[in-house]
Motif scaffolding. Sequence first.
Motif, short mmCIF file in Angstrom:
data_model
loop_
_atom_site.label_atom_id
_atom_site.label_comp_id
_atom_site.label_asym_id
_atom_site.label_seq_id
_atom_site.Cartn_x
_atom_site.Cartn_y
_atom_site.Cartn_z
N GLY A 143 0.81 -1.22 0.00
CA GLY A 143 0.00 0.00 0.00
C GLY A 143 0.84 1.27 0.00
O GLY A 143 0.43 2.29 -0.56
N SER A 144 2.04 1.22 0.58
CA SER A 144 2.87 2.44 0.62
C SER A 144 3.22 2.90 -0.79
O SER A 144 3.09 4.08 -1.11
N ALA A 145 3.65 1.96 -1.62
CA ALA A 145 4.06 2.34 -2.99
C ALA A 145 2.85 2.73 -3.83
O ALA A 145 2.98 3.48 -4.79
N VAL A 176 10.11 6.83 7.83
CA VAL A 176 10.55 7.94 6.96
C VAL A 176 9.44 8.27 5.95
O VAL A 176 9.10 9.45 5.74
N ARG A 177 8.83 7.23 5.35
CA ARG A 177 7.78 7.48 4.36
C ARG A 177 6.64 8.31 4.95
O ARG A 177 6.09 9.21 4.31
N ARG A 178 6.27 8.00 6.20
CA ARG A 178 5.16 8.74 6.86
C ARG A 178 5.49 10.22 6.95
O ARG A 178 4.64 11.07 6.75
N ASP A 231 0.93 -7.27 6.61
CA ASP A 231 2.14 -7.95 6.12
C ASP A 231 3.36 -7.46 6.90
O ASP A 231 4.48 -7.46 6.39
N VAL A 232 3.13 -7.01 8.15
CA VAL A 232 4.25 -6.58 8.98
C VAL A 232 4.20 -7.36 10.30
O VAL A 232 3.11 -7.56 10.87
N ILE A 233 5.37 -7.78 10.77
CA ILE A 233 5.44 -8.56 12.01
C ILE A 233 4.81 -7.77 13.16
O ILE A 233 5.12 -6.59 13.36
N ILE A 277 1.78 -0.70 8.77
CA ILE A 277 1.25 -1.42 7.60
C ILE A 277 0.83 -0.36 6.57
O ILE A 277 0.04 0.54 6.90
N ALA A 278 1.38 -0.45 5.37
CA ALA A 278 1.15 0.54 4.31
C ALA A 278 1.38 1.98 4.82
O ALA A 278 0.76 2.93 4.36
N SER A 279 2.26 2.11 5.79
CA SER A 279 2.63 3.40 6.42
C SER A 279 1.47 4.09 7.13
O SER A 279 1.45 5.33 7.25
O1 LIG Z 1 3.25 -1.19 1.84
C1 LIG Z 1 4.07 -1.29 2.74
O2 LIG Z 1 4.49 -0.32 3.38
C2 LIG Z 1 4.60 -2.64 3.14
O3 LIG Z 1 4.09 -3.67 2.35
C3 LIG Z 1 4.30 -2.88 4.60
O4 LIG Z 1 2.94 -2.87 4.83
#
Ligand SMILES: O=C(O)[C@H](O)CO
Length: 527
Positions: free
Chosen positions: A175-177, A211-213, A239-241, A248-250
Amino acid sequence: MAQIVAFSRSLHLQHPLWVSLASLCSRSMSSLDTRARAVFSAAVEGVQPDIVVRRSLERHGDKLLVGGQSFTLTNNLYLVGFGKAVLGMAAEAERIVGDHLIKGVVSVPHGIQKTLRNHGKEKMLLENNSRITVMEGAKNNLPDADAQKSAECIRELASGLTEKDLLLMLISGGGSALLPAPAPPMSLQEKQDVTRKLAAAGATIQELNTVRRALSLLKGGGLAQCANPAQVVALILSDVIGDPLDLIASGPTVRSDSKPEEVWDILDHYKLSGCLPSSVKEVLRPHYGSQVKKQPEEVKDHVLNVVIGSNTIALECASCKAVELGLRPVILSPGICGDVRSVSRLYGLLSRFACSPEKEPPPELSAEILQLGPEVGVESWDLCRTLNVLVEERKEGWGATCLLAGGEPTVQLTGKGRGGRNQELALRVGLELSSDEVKCGAVFLSGGTDGQDGPTEAAGAVTDGELMEEATSQGLDIDGFLTNNDSFTFFSQLSEGRRLLMPGLTGTNVMDVHVMLLPPSAQRDFQ
Ligand SMILES: O=C(O)[C@H](O)CO
Ligand SMILES: Nc1ncnc2c1ncn2[C@@H]1O[C@H](COP(=O)(O)OP(=O)(O)OP(=O)(O)O)[C@@H](O)[C@H]1O
């Protein structure tokens, strides 16, 4: 979280009936290799996007029940989504909410519709008359202009909502990308350069998304804030431990509490702070957020976040399948991380422990296993619980044991071969199992639940103590393949690829699943 708790009900395996049933089954069941594969398939099946959505979203007339709360539908429902598993989630959500859905936009990976169609996964595609617009982008999992356009459409939809509206937000890994919204004055290219350099330097997903956030308008609660004052219900496939909502997805629905200093520490650590463009420095200035970024006052008041699928759930489903197949399951942990070398060592030690010929496994072995715990993300408590199960099995002689774990180990790439962390782990565990101290007929499988391990067509591989002999007899030098990170080539050449795990793209992603089957003590070669 209620779903997870309800779903994670404990299995009552000590019952004598179960024990005799299990041993009966184990005698009539097929090989351990086949059963390991069936257990992995059950793990993946349990977290299919349509299944997890159906499990968590219930509709009764005009009432929508989710996460223990009820919402009234009055043709006031909107939907947005971003992530690798979101198309299948959206298709099922639309089937459930029907005409109450006014419109939706989902940002999904480039080419996914074609791929799903080619793999016969039509149920993960939207109907022709769907009210949801599908936008593809982020080729090779990198944010690009297409994904930025999708993010803009999603932001626009969310920003136009009122307090009467309900926004269903579907979120999964990747989701981040698929939701890039660089904070001005930074360009997408500048933002992408920072994240690409961090990833290449070995930053963890926690560091990367912190960092992305900080660099995004929509991550770290920004998207939920755009939707304010509408009610937001986020369905999240983790998908994060540890299933951290802010990572998750930032965390587009979770207010970010990280301070600029934390972000600078990460950039310093990877020696990037000295070469940042001025636009990035501007965004990371203290108080930048309060001026440019719409900082959420209290995002959480109008947001309900529900984790509807995770590695834990996949392991629970695998565990149920193991029982069906006459195996005694024990879940070690859904949080395995660290270098594949350490992780393979752990599995080698655990099988040595289970198979040791002495009456009691040597205490040095337990000590070594416990010492390794922190390096591979496993709590001592979980290790002790698992060792106890293995000791009980030795004493009481149940059927074969099915040790289950999940997570995301890492590989330090030194070569230029083709492989993935699952195949490399399986290869390394195969070597451990081939050593004389360990040989007891154990089988090990490692697979990515998304069906793709690194840039290869396989999800992972299955190995056992025969691996070394098999490779040698076919003239394959395991060490050479390992040095070149060439595990896919190795498994493709070995015995016509019979050890590869090839489920094809699964349309879901809850990290990796490990299955180690240990045969019953009676079949082991105790001296
Ligand atoms: O999209 C993302 O940031 C990774 O898959 C972690 O969720
Ligand atoms: N030749 C190789 N041998 C071993 N591991 C590799 C190789 N090439 C890439 N990798 C590893 O594969 C991983 C990337 O693969 P993959 O695309 O399956 O990642 P992922 O983390 O599962 O992505 P996502 O969570 O977005 O699905 C990285 O951890 C990388 O180190």
